[in-house]
Design an enzyme around this catalytic site. Sequence first.
Site, PDB file in Angstrom:
ATOM      1  N   ILE A   1       0.855  -1.177   0.000  1.00  0.00           N
ATOM      2  CA  ILE A   1       0.000   0.000   0.000  1.00  0.00           C
ATOM      3  C   ILE A   1       0.892   1.229   0.000  1.00  0.00           C
ATOM      4  CG2 ILE A   1      -1.899   1.208   1.128  1.00  0.00           C
ATOM      5  CD1 ILE A   1      -2.442  -1.372   2.721  1.00  0.00           C
ATOM      6  N   THR A   2       0.807   2.042  -1.042  1.00  0.00           N
ATOM      7  CA  THR A   2       1.585   3.276  -1.063  1.00  0.00           C
ATOM      8  C   THR A   2       0.827   4.375  -0.327  1.00  0.00           C
ATOM      9  OG1 THR A   2       0.689   4.093  -3.180  1.00  0.00           O
ATOM     10  CG2 THR A   2       2.601   2.612  -3.272  1.00  0.00           C
ATOM     11  N   GLY A   3       1.591   5.303   0.239  1.00  0.00           N
ATOM     12  CA  GLY A   3       0.964   6.397   0.969  1.00  0.00           C
ATOM     13  C   GLY A   3       0.137   5.923   2.142  1.00  0.00           C
TER      14      GLY A   3
ATOM     15  N   TYR B   1      -4.418  18.456  -9.831  1.00  0.00           N
ATOM     16  CA  TYR B   1      -4.951  17.265  -9.167  1.00  0.00           C
ATOM     17  C   TYR B   1      -5.967  16.556 -10.057  1.00  0.00           C
ATOM     18  CZ  TYR B   1      -6.971  14.334  -5.502  1.00  0.00           C
ATOM     19  OH  TYR B   1      -7.416  13.258  -4.764  1.00  0.00           O
TER      20      TYR B   1
END
Length: 277
Positions: A7-9, A158
């Site tokens: 899991i990134t972040g 974003y």
Amino acid sequence: MPKTVLITGATSGIGLATARALAEQGWHVLLHGRTLERARAAATAIGTGHITPLEADLGDLQTVHQLAKTVQSEHPPLDVLINNAGVWNSTRELTAQGVERTFAVNHLAYFLLTGLLRPHFAPRARVLCVASDSHKQVKGVDFDNLSLEGKYHGLRAYAQSKLANVLFCYEYDRRRTDDTVICAIQPGLVQTDIGLKGNTWLHRLAWRVRRQMWGHKTAEEGASTSIFLATVAEPPPSGLYWDDCVPKQSYASSYSEQEARRLWEESERLTDFRFIL
């Protein structure tokens, strides 16, 4: 043998909530943070399960390579990869590779990390990309000015990166030749600090106000779709956009196959990585 997820972040917000839930269910969680100190602190905060902290600055493509190499050499094949890390910046910033940082972290890192780790996927692996309904705010990717020079706005950057997430998932699904499943996820407007990091005081204030007015989801509620898609017994349908644990239509701009192919090719160029499925 426990299942393994990267899991990134995962040091705060949705990522941390996802890591906690999967660790409590007996998964081996590879918990990524920008620094090892933060990843270790998050693992300590969870306090249970088999958690391995990992570090990488996803805005630096060299450290993305290093992260992938560590996962491949030191850990079992991945059952699930959750591309969750994300940033939102008030001011335009370029990475060491000369790419606008929001686009680099929110899209190119997803693209490159998935491609590098693909040989290390377990059978019927699942790739989950945390996107956003914010992708509706742009009609397409600005390929002539990806770094938004001269017309930068944090929300525009974003939104472009989140459109790229959805386009990437759809194009991956069209190209795939194996049993890997890929899904894009809309977590909703969640009570996280993404709008407070690296932003001007005015944008931090605006985020706090917006979060109080419309951000009614907790981090746990925002993580629910990622957790569901990671753990549901039968692999979910691939190439769909999910919200509150059910698939739904994404916005029109995300269905352009021509746009998705061009994004794939541009991502290969920017990462200097040939992504073959």
